[in-house]
Design an enzyme around this catalytic site. Structure first.
Site, PDB file in Angstrom:
ATOM      1  N   GLU A 301       0.632  -1.742   0.065  1.00 55.09           N
ATOM      2  CA  GLU A 301      -0.306   0.001   0.148  1.00 55.09           C
ATOM      3  C   GLU A 301       0.550   1.495   0.460  1.00 55.09           C
ATOM      4  O   GLU A 301       0.657   2.339   0.622  1.00 55.09           O
ATOM      5  CB  GLU A 301      -1.176  -0.214   1.267  1.00 55.09           C
ATOM      6  CG  GLU A 301      -1.947  -1.563   0.684  1.00 55.09           C
ATOM      7  CD  GLU A 301      -2.601  -1.351   2.150  1.00 55.09           C
ATOM      8  OE1 GLU A 301      -4.072  -0.663   2.044  1.00 55.09           O
ATOM      9  OE2 GLU A 301      -2.632  -1.045   3.220  1.00 55.09           O
ATOM     10  N   VAL A 302       1.708   1.355  -0.698  1.00 54.69           N
ATOM     11  CA  VAL A 302       2.931   2.779  -0.755  1.00 54.69           C
ATOM     12  C   VAL A 302       1.751   3.747  -1.488  1.00 54.69           C
ATOM     13  O   VAL A 302       1.366   3.593  -3.309  1.00 54.69           O
ATOM     14  CB  VAL A 302       4.152   2.118  -1.856  1.00 54.69           C
ATOM     15  CG1 VAL A 302       4.490   3.793  -1.141  1.00 54.69           C
ATOM     16  CG2 VAL A 302       4.402   1.335  -1.438  1.00 54.69           C
TER      17      VAL A 302
END
Lengths: 507, 507
Positions: A301-302
């Site tokens: 989840e960057v």
């Protein structure tokens, strides 16, 4: 003493399987009482109605003459004491010296012997007069998957060490063998680092009451080891690091609004050499504090929006020839981190995002699937194993999600190998993991939310799928197992209307 | 001593409202610390940043000179001790004799004074150095609804007495005042009757370990009384009585398959005079064991299929001229039961089914709404109050139903009087109830499922709706209240990511 070589066999590997045989041969007296069952179900199980009374005064565990492990093997000596108390909860032991009966447990490793003791403990029951019995039983058993993990999240809520230790006990009862410690994340950084003490003194919810000291971590690891449980630490980056930034300046990317910094920060700054110097020192410490050969590097989840807003990051992108593709920047970062941990002789585990964005991750990295519906995670399993990567499955066991009724049935009916692929591909699925993310969970409700729901996944990861295909047949055995957990002091919640002989008496 | 006349005022009535005024006048020292809030919100609340330190060594509760209640009033004497410990959890009290400061709490009744003590206890806080403070505050408060109940179901799972007592403590912290004890149902009959001991000896899960003795019941009632909580017993019939049949032959209707009994049983048999003789004796006992003026008679979910199958029941229907309308038979049965309890000077509460099938129920019966969506329960509220009946609302607060995330918001945003009707009709809504049905709940998970989710309903039932219309504004105050519950030893689960200064330390 126990042969440490033997003990080390149980590290989960690509193709090898530790195995143990449990053979009970005590023969004394007939009975009509039927065995209520073992959870998770052994691979091979034959029992008869013949039952033998056990006299706590004359019961003991010992090492076989031909056993490689002998007295002074600390893991088994401790396990013998624990299991005596678990099997005879009414009995206050003073000595265990008198010999009687004949039961044997043959295991290739100390860790297999621990699993066998758990199985044996579940076979013992009391009749209405309080006498302990075990039925004549032969069991041949081994785990279907080598990695059977539970993730606890100590960042969204702090979990007191006692709550973690109690969870480790309960994990062993369901034959889980990996505690995935998601120790830090955005909301707080409770790990007290020797090298960077500011990380917890400013990043924890409280610098004294909401941290894990080095001694706390050692306590967790040694407690887990005695139960045959590995501790896999996760230091998730470059996203999920808001709390890191409080104690380490210049670590996070300054976000910009137009041409000026907005005052907020994004993921770890991948363009500064100081970032990698920091990470190398942090992971050097973590590698020595956590002895397990695996380390979890996160990578999920960057959010690219902050990187996109930052002129230094954009300049770096241009210099590196990444164009506008920020997944390349993420890949650049993750490769550097994987290289740091590889140099420390650790095998990396990363969340699936890292593979989804760029498949050139080092081949011995383990990929961790957390997203999607059964259709989509099955496709991911195919794709990853086709690329020759080892895989861990977590997606169907996000146990923090709750629903009214018997949702354990959903966890039970998962078929981890039911995806399109060769036999070689299937062997690359090294196991699965139950994830208890911490948004809505702390020490007040962790235990009843985890047990016995996680036990449903435990059987799926341990037992033969064909022998455990019926969820309705599993139900009464799981109910019985849940009462065993309650009897052992674990606040495992009920599955449906009914009662246990010994109800939970705490409040 | 406390004037018993005064104490008795607090029975909830149709139009009267007990009321109390809490005025705090301690004046000592300025501060920047703001009050974190009171839950449920008082009707009128003015506080300033002026704060006064409290010295536990010099703090005491006493009776005002003009107070009708004076020393030896057992309810308040006990409450003073309890609240001292709740307010100063770090302090081991030995004496409370030294006088200091000036705070006054004026209440019309002893029960109102208890609520005021709770409010006061929530106003006290500690600074970072551990000093206790209270800010200058004036409060005028009274409950919006007179009936603020919680239902616990001890039939689907047995709840140890300790778990009930602990729930009563937590109820008082949220100003709930009615414990609706759904004590028996289909799965088990744990109430040990003096008159009919066989009901529990054969109908309980276990005749010794899973029952409530007369002494257990007295303990619950007296504990509840000290917290200002009424105990409303429910003996639900004619349905939900499978467990009754085990200890009382000929009570349940034998079901038929064709012309022969099938061996199974249906609801209570309404055609035998022995049924009403049994019920009269049972309710005579129950009326004396439970002193509350209300009694809950159930009457929900009666399945007519067994009655229809039974030739004696059909013959009775014909004799009575009921035709094929079994709701008339149910009405006949319920009227007889209501008449039995009326003769015992009790006011009956029944589930809405009784009204839905036949509106000729005695006018002083209270109807309990448990079904439907907001649209349908609002219509039911209109219909029942138009018929002049008093109503209790439970439908929106079936708290046994769980969902992922912050479902307390749904409980908070209920508008109990937002239905079409006159002002007179609205006054007939005497309150509401949070129902914790027991299919999936026992002592292992009761507390974290109940708290602080039930507290959301508590504020809706106590506070002014206009002042508490914003669920987002309520959120931090409820988070703070939840930490207060944890500090008091209640395993109240977290609402979202975060921490309490004092985390739950049990396991």
């Amino acid at each position: 003493m126990c042969n440490m070589e033997v003990m080390c066999i149980v590290s989960f590997g690509r193709y090898t399987r530790p195995k143990f045989n449990l053979v009970l041969l005590i023969i004394l007296q007939l009975s009509l009482h039927t065995v209520e069952g073992v959870w998770p179900l052994p691979q091979s199980f034959t029992s008869s109605t013949e039952r033998y009374p056990l006299n706590p005064k004359a019961f003991y565990f010992g090492y076989g003459r031909q056993s490689a492990a002998q007295q002074d093997c600390s893991v088994l000596d401790a396990a013998f004491k624990r299991y005596f108390s678990l099997i005879f909860p009414d009995y206050t032991s003073d000595n265990l010296s008198v010999s009687a009966g004949q039961a044997s447990l043959n295991a290739e490793t100390v860790w297999g012997a621990l699993r066998g003791l758990e199985t044996f403990s579940q076979l013992v029951y009391q009749d209405d007069f309080g006498t302990y019995f075990v039925n004549k039983t032969e069991i041949d058993d081994f785990p279907r998957f080598q990695f059977r993990g539970i993730l606890l999240d100590t960042s969204r809520h702090y979990l007191p060490v006692q709550a973690i230790l109690k969870t480790l006990d309960a994990m062993a009862y369901s034959k889980f063998n990996v505690f995935h410690w998601h120790i830090v994340d955005d909301p707080s950084f409770p790990y007290q680092s020797r090298t960077f003490p500011d990380l917890s003194s400013t990043g924890a919810f409280h610098p004294m009451t909401h941290i894990y000291t080095q001694s706390d971590v050692r306590r967790v690891i040694s407690h887990a080891r005695l139960w045959g449980i590995r501790v896999l630490p996760e230091f998730d980056s470059p996203g999920h690091t808001q709390s890191w930034g409080k104690g380490q300046s210049d670590l996070l990317t300054p976000c910009y609004r137009g041409s000026t910094p907005s005052g907020t920060f994004g993921p770890v700054n991948p363009v500064l050499p100081s970032t990698y110097q920091f990470m190398a020192r942090l992971f050097k410490e973590v590698s020595s504090v956590f002895p397990d050969s695996y380390i979890h590097l996160g990578g999920d989840e960057v959010d690219f929006s902050c990187w996109k807003s930052n002129p230094d990051v954009r300049a770096f992108m241009q210099k590196m020839g990444f164009g506008g593709d920020f997944t390349k920047l993420e890949a650049f970062y993750m490769e550097k981190i994987v290289n740091i941990t590889s140099a420390l002789k650790k095998t990396s585990i990363v969340w699936q995002d890292v593979f989804d964005y760029h498949e050139r991750i080092p081949k011995d990295t383990v990929l961790h699937i957390w997203k999607g519906t059964p259709a989509s995670y099955k496709e991911e399993l195919s794709r990853m194993t086709k690329a020759g990567m080892r895989v861990l499955l977590a997606a169907p066991w996000y146990i923090n999600h709750i629903a009214y009724g018997q949702d354990w049935r959903n966890y039970y009916t998962v078929q981890p190998l039911n995806f399109s692929g060769t036999e070689e591909q299937k062997k690359l699925v090294i196991g699965g993991e139950v994830c208890m993310w911490g948004e809505y969970v702390d020490a007040t409700n962790l235990t009843p939310r985890l047990w016995p729901r996680a036990s449903a996944a435990a059987e799926r990861l341990w037992s033969d799928e064909k022998q455990t295909s019926s969820v309705d047949e599993a139900f009464p055995r799981l109910q019985d197992f849940r009462c065993k957990l309650v009897r052992r002091g674990i606040r495992a919640e009920p599955l449906h209307v009914g009662h246990c002989k010994h109800e939970y008496q705490g409040v």
